[in-house]
Design a protein around this motif. Structure first.
Motif, PDB file in Angstrom:
ATOM      1  N   CYS A  83       0.194  -1.388  -0.036  1.00 13.34           N
ATOM      2  CA  CYS A  83      -0.006  -0.177   0.081  1.00 13.34           C
ATOM      3  C   CYS A  83       1.298   1.069  -0.025  1.00 13.34           C
ATOM      4  O   CYS A  83       2.014   1.383   0.684  1.00 13.34           O
ATOM      5  N   LYS A  84      -0.025   2.408  -0.277  1.00 13.16           N
ATOM      6  CA  LYS A  84       0.538   3.775  -0.856  1.00 13.16           C
ATOM      7  C   LYS A  84       1.144   4.217   0.620  1.00 13.16           C
ATOM      8  O   LYS A  84      -0.094   3.978   0.760  1.00 13.16           O
ATOM      9  N   PRO A 143      -0.366   6.394   3.708  1.00 13.09           N
ATOM     10  CA  PRO A 143      -2.084   7.380   3.191  1.00 13.09           C
ATOM     11  C   PRO A 143      -1.427   8.667   3.083  1.00 13.09           C
ATOM     12  O   PRO A 143      -2.128   9.731   2.237  1.00 13.09           O
ATOM     13  N   ASN A 163      -6.337  -1.608  -5.634  1.00  7.85           N
ATOM     14  CA  ASN A 163      -5.604  -2.622  -4.870  1.00  7.85           C
ATOM     15  C   ASN A 163      -6.846  -2.410  -3.413  1.00  7.85           C
ATOM     16  O   ASN A 163      -7.505  -1.090  -3.073  1.00  7.85           O
ATOM     17  N   THR A 164      -6.680  -3.652  -3.321  1.00  8.97           N
ATOM     18  CA  THR A 164      -7.209  -4.144  -1.982  1.00  8.97           C
ATOM     19  C   THR A 164      -8.931  -3.944  -2.452  1.00  8.97           C
ATOM     20  O   THR A 164      -9.849  -3.976  -1.373  1.00  8.97           O
TER      21      THR A 164
END
Length: 225
Positions: A52-53, A55, A94-95
């Motif tokens: 994940c990037k 936030p 993503n997700t």
């Protein structure tokens, strides 16, 4: 007597564990997001999907995409262009467990028999007329096929071989949605005749009742499609 006591104790432990962890006891493994995830003992972290990037670095533009805006190039042997909007092309998915695709058909264009191993597909026909269908698994191998018009929907169950053929008088346009961020696509012909490395000729000859010349001809044709 001791054996009965141990059995009762084991049942009590199981019930207590289930009560303390109800979600864990009822849930199955999560669906895979890629074809395989081989354990790498040299890595401290590896995820079934993508990391994940931060936030703090996320912007509104991360949740927008023009992937499906432009028509695809249908100047090919099949007369079809499939433009995906999945996690590989649209990071905001993503997700999220969803993705989409645009399918452009030239007159008589065909989206050939294929499967999506990780998701069902719901197709919305925006323009034209399509013959669509899927085949059930063994032992029946039953074909469900229907001609649909613009404005109509059709559902292809997960993992089943399916196709779409333009049977109208002009070009056709469809949009598909999937309940996976990366549903995957395996074209039946390419899986059999254009794999890397190639499937042994003897396997194809016996499985499909072809001779050696037929196998080579199909390899050549499908590798160029």
């Amino acid at each position: 007597m001791a054996g009965v006591l141990w059995m009762r104790l084991a049942i009590l432990v199981f019930v207590a564990t289930a009560a303390l962890h109800p979600q864990r006891s009822l849930a199955a493994d999560e669906d895979p997001l890629q074809d395989f995830c081989v354990k790498d003992t040299t890595q401290k972290l590896h995820v079934n999907g993508f990391p994940c990037k931060d936030p703090a670095q996320v912007q509104a533009s991360d949740f927008a995409s023009d992937s499906l805006k432009k028509p695809g190039n249908t100047s090919n042997a099949l007369g079809v262009a499939v433009t995906p909007a999945n996690v590989l092309t649209f990071g905001g998915l993503n997700t999220q467990g969803v993705s989409a695709a645009r399918i452009d058909f030239a007159p008589h264009g065909l989206n050939p028999p294929h499967v999506h191993p990780r998701a069902p597909e719901i197709l919305f026909l925006a323009k034209g007329t399509l013959l669509v269908g899927f085949v059930t698994s063994t032992p029946d191998n039953k074909l469900f096929a229907q001609t649909i018009q613009a404005g109509e929907l059709f559902i292809f169950p997960r993992g089943l071989v399916h196709f779409q053929l333009n049977v109208g008088y002009g070009a056709a346009l469809a949009f598909s949605a999937f309940n996976s961020q990366n549903p995957g696509t395996s074209q039946v012909a390419k899986v059999l005749f254009a794999s890397t490395p190639p499937i042994d000729d003897a396997v194809l000859e016996k499985a499909l009742q072809l001779n050696a010349a037929d196998v080579q001809r199909l390899r050549s044709l499908i590798s160029k499609t």
